[in-house]
Design a protein around this motif. Sequence first.
Motif, PDB file in Angstrom:
ATOM      1  N   ASN A  49       0.828  -1.182   0.119  1.00 15.32           N
ATOM      2  CA  ASN A  49       0.000   0.082  -0.200  1.00 15.32           C
ATOM      3  C   ASN A  49       0.914   1.445  -0.054  1.00 15.32           C
ATOM      4  O   ASN A  49       0.603   2.302  -0.260  1.00 15.32           O
ATOM      5  N   LEU A  50       2.130   1.283   0.396  1.00 14.02           N
ATOM      6  CA  LEU A  50       3.005   2.353   0.235  1.00 14.02           C
ATOM      7  C   LEU A  50       3.543   2.335  -0.951  1.00 14.02           C
ATOM      8  O   LEU A  50       3.901   1.422  -1.947  1.00 14.02           O
ATOM      9  N   ASP A  51       3.890   3.637  -1.187  1.00 14.65           N
ATOM     10  CA  ASP A  51       4.676   4.072  -2.488  1.00 14.65           C
ATOM     11  C   ASP A  51       6.143   3.260  -2.542  1.00 14.65           C
ATOM     12  O   ASP A  51       6.611   2.867  -1.635  1.00 14.65           O
ATOM     13  N   GLU A  52       6.273   2.676  -3.630  1.00 13.49           N
ATOM     14  CA  GLU A  52       7.539   1.747  -4.005  1.00 13.49           C
ATOM     15  C   GLU A  52       8.839   2.221  -3.574  1.00 13.49           C
ATOM     16  O   GLU A  52       9.650   1.477  -3.034  1.00 13.49           O
ATOM     17  N   GLN A  53       8.925   3.500  -2.966  1.00 17.35           N
ATOM     18  CA  GLN A  53      10.038   4.153  -2.475  1.00 17.35           C
ATOM     19  C   GLN A  53       9.885   4.485  -0.894  1.00 17.35           C
ATOM     20  O   GLN A  53      10.751   5.174  -0.294  1.00 17.35           O
ATOM     21  N   LYS A 107       6.385  11.738  -3.498  1.00 19.67           N
ATOM     22  CA  LYS A 107       5.221  11.142  -4.076  1.00 19.67           C
ATOM     23  C   LYS A 107       4.232  11.116  -3.141  1.00 19.67           C
ATOM     24  O   LYS A 107       3.019  11.631  -3.056  1.00 19.67           O
ATOM     25  N   GLU A 108       4.504  10.413  -1.969  1.00 14.39           N
ATOM     26  CA  GLU A 108       3.996  10.277  -0.773  1.00 14.39           C
ATOM     27  C   GLU A 108       3.401  11.471  -0.175  1.00 14.39           C
ATOM     28  O   GLU A 108       2.309  11.942   0.506  1.00 14.39           O
ATOM     29  N   VAL A 109       4.733  12.458  -0.276  1.00 10.76           N
ATOM     30  CA  VAL A 109       4.598  13.601   0.567  1.00 10.76           C
ATOM     31  C   VAL A 109       3.435  14.674  -0.169  1.00 10.76           C
ATOM     32  O   VAL A 109       2.611  15.218   0.517  1.00 10.76           O
ATOM     33  N   LEU A 110       3.646  14.594  -1.242  1.00  7.06           N
ATOM     34  CA  LEU A 110       2.867  15.347  -2.301  1.00  7.06           C
ATOM     35  C   LEU A 110       1.365  14.874  -2.058  1.00  7.06           C
ATOM     36  O   LEU A 110       0.351  15.540  -1.862  1.00  7.06           O
ATOM     37  N   ALA A 111       1.176  13.679  -1.976  1.00  2.00           N
ATOM     38  CA  ALA A 111      -0.400  13.271  -1.766  1.00  2.00           C
ATOM     39  C   ALA A 111      -0.718  13.625  -0.296  1.00  2.00           C
ATOM     40  O   ALA A 111      -1.898  14.054   0.054  1.00  2.00           O
ATOM     41  N   MET A 112       0.075  13.353   0.648  1.00  2.00           N
ATOM     42  CA  MET A 112      -0.470  13.758   2.164  1.00  2.00           C
ATOM     43  C   MET A 112      -1.014  15.107   2.226  1.00  2.00           C
ATOM     44  O   MET A 112      -1.568  15.381   2.918  1.00  2.00           O
ATOM     45  N   SER A 139       0.622  19.143  -6.107  1.00  2.18           N
ATOM     46  CA  SER A 139       1.243  18.533  -7.022  1.00  2.18           C
ATOM     47  C   SER A 139       2.740  18.713  -7.554  1.00  2.18           C
ATOM     48  O   SER A 139       3.069  18.291  -8.520  1.00  2.18           O
ATOM     49  N   SER A 140       3.114  19.778  -6.940  1.00  6.97           N
ATOM     50  CA  SER A 140       4.350  20.248  -7.222  1.00  6.97           C
ATOM     51  C   SER A 140       5.422  20.055  -5.931  1.00  6.97           C
ATOM     52  O   SER A 140       5.360  20.455  -4.885  1.00  6.97           O
ATOM     53  N   LYS A 141       6.786  19.628  -6.462  1.00 11.41           N
ATOM     54  CA  LYS A 141       7.892  19.587  -5.410  1.00 11.41           C
ATOM     55  C   LYS A 141       8.381  20.851  -5.106  1.00 11.41           C
ATOM     56  O   LYS A 141       8.783  21.116  -4.004  1.00 11.41           O
ATOM     57  N   ALA A 142       8.022  21.826  -5.800  1.00 12.23           N
ATOM     58  CA  ALA A 142       8.497  23.299  -5.528  1.00 12.23           C
ATOM     59  C   ALA A 142       7.633  23.541  -4.266  1.00 12.23           C
ATOM     60  O   ALA A 142       8.332  24.571  -3.530  1.00 12.23           O
ATOM     61  N   ALA A 143       6.597  23.373  -4.137  1.00  7.65           N
ATOM     62  CA  ALA A 143       6.054  23.515  -2.612  1.00  7.65           C
ATOM     63  C   ALA A 143       6.639  23.174  -1.448  1.00  7.65           C
ATOM     64  O   ALA A 143       7.006  23.849  -0.602  1.00  7.65           O
ATOM     65  N   ILE A 144       7.213  21.845  -1.736  1.00  6.63           N
ATOM     66  CA  ILE A 144       8.001  21.281  -0.554  1.00  6.63           C
ATOM     67  C   ILE A 144       9.388  22.166  -0.286  1.00  6.63           C
ATOM     68  O   ILE A 144       9.693  22.298   0.866  1.00  6.63           O
ATOM     69  N   TYR A 145       9.839  22.500  -1.480  1.00  4.46           N
ATOM     70  CA  TYR A 145      11.168  23.344  -1.296  1.00  4.46           C
ATOM     71  C   TYR A 145      10.842  24.570  -0.809  1.00  4.46           C
ATOM     72  O   TYR A 145      11.835  25.026  -0.033  1.00  4.46           O
ATOM     73  N   LYS A 146       9.713  25.245  -1.360  1.00  7.20           N
ATOM     74  CA  LYS A 146       9.678  26.528  -0.534  1.00  7.20           C
ATOM     75  C   LYS A 146       8.954  26.433   1.013  1.00  7.20           C
ATOM     76  O   LYS A 146       9.601  27.054   1.733  1.00  7.20           O
ATOM     77  N   TRP A 147       8.645  25.323   1.308  1.00  7.34           N
ATOM     78  CA  TRP A 147       8.408  24.892   2.974  1.00  7.34           C
ATOM     79  C   TRP A 147       9.664  24.801   3.438  1.00  7.34           C
ATOM     80  O   TRP A 147       9.788  25.141   4.741  1.00  7.34           O
ATOM     81  N   ARG A 148      10.602  24.102   2.975  1.00  8.64           N
ATOM     82  CA  ARG A 148      11.890  23.842   3.485  1.00  8.64           C
ATOM     83  C   ARG A 148      12.566  25.326   3.796  1.00  8.64           C
ATOM     84  O   ARG A 148      13.255  25.382   4.899  1.00  8.64           O
ATOM     85  N   ARG A 157      13.636  11.046  -0.376  1.00  8.88           N
ATOM     86  CA  ARG A 157      12.659  10.550   0.937  1.00  8.88           C
ATOM     87  C   ARG A 157      13.177  11.322   2.104  1.00  8.88           C
ATOM     88  O   ARG A 157      14.120  12.062   2.152  1.00  8.88           O
ATOM     89  N   TRP A 158      12.230  11.189   3.033  1.00 11.72           N
ATOM     90  CA  TRP A 158      12.150  12.181   4.347  1.00 11.72           C
ATOM     91  C   TRP A 158      12.115  10.788   5.223  1.00 11.72           C
ATOM     92  O   TRP A 158      11.301   9.884   5.303  1.00 11.72           O
ATOM     93  N   LEU A 159      12.224  11.235   6.551  1.00 13.40           N
ATOM     94  CA  LEU A 159      11.797  10.396   7.716  1.00 13.40           C
ATOM     95  C   LEU A 159      10.647  10.795   7.975  1.00 13.40           C
ATOM     96  O   LEU A 159      10.215  11.748   8.051  1.00 13.40           O
ATOM     97  N   ARG A 160       9.643   9.474   7.870  1.00 14.33           N
ATOM     98  CA  ARG A 160       8.076   9.585   8.092  1.00 14.33           C
ATOM     99  C   ARG A 160       8.069  10.461   9.271  1.00 14.33           C
ATOM    100  O   ARG A 160       7.050  11.324   9.351  1.00 14.33           O
ATOM    101  N   ALA A 161       8.586  10.239  10.561  1.00 16.00           N
ATOM    102  CA  ALA A 161       8.005  10.701  11.855  1.00 16.00           C
ATOM    103  C   ALA A 161       8.254  12.072  11.696  1.00 16.00           C
ATOM    104  O   ALA A 161       7.725  13.188  12.229  1.00 16.00           O
ATOM    105  N   ALA A 162       9.433  12.835  11.034  1.00 14.99           N
ATOM    106  CA  ALA A 162       9.763  14.103  10.807  1.00 14.99           C
ATOM    107  C   ALA A 162       8.650  14.669  10.051  1.00 14.99           C
ATOM    108  O   ALA A 162       8.349  15.966  10.411  1.00 14.99           O
TER     109      ALA A 162
END
Length: 70
Positions: A6-10, A19-24, A28-37, A52-57
Amino acid sequence: MQNNRNLDEQSSPQLISHKEVLAMFHISSKAAIYKWRQNRGFPDPVTLMPLRWLRAAVEEWKENVGGCGR
């Protein structure tokens, strides 16, 4: 026990793929994640290839800071 199919292959119970971060966060864009960082303290990835990220973090950031736009 969680079925890993059920988890993304990575992803794993400890790691989450981009991919799972985007869905969470329903984005739809990795750019949003970079801005948040840069601007909101989103955790740095633990691996870059594949990304990949630590799921708990990520879950802690979501709970404490939130993932609303900006």
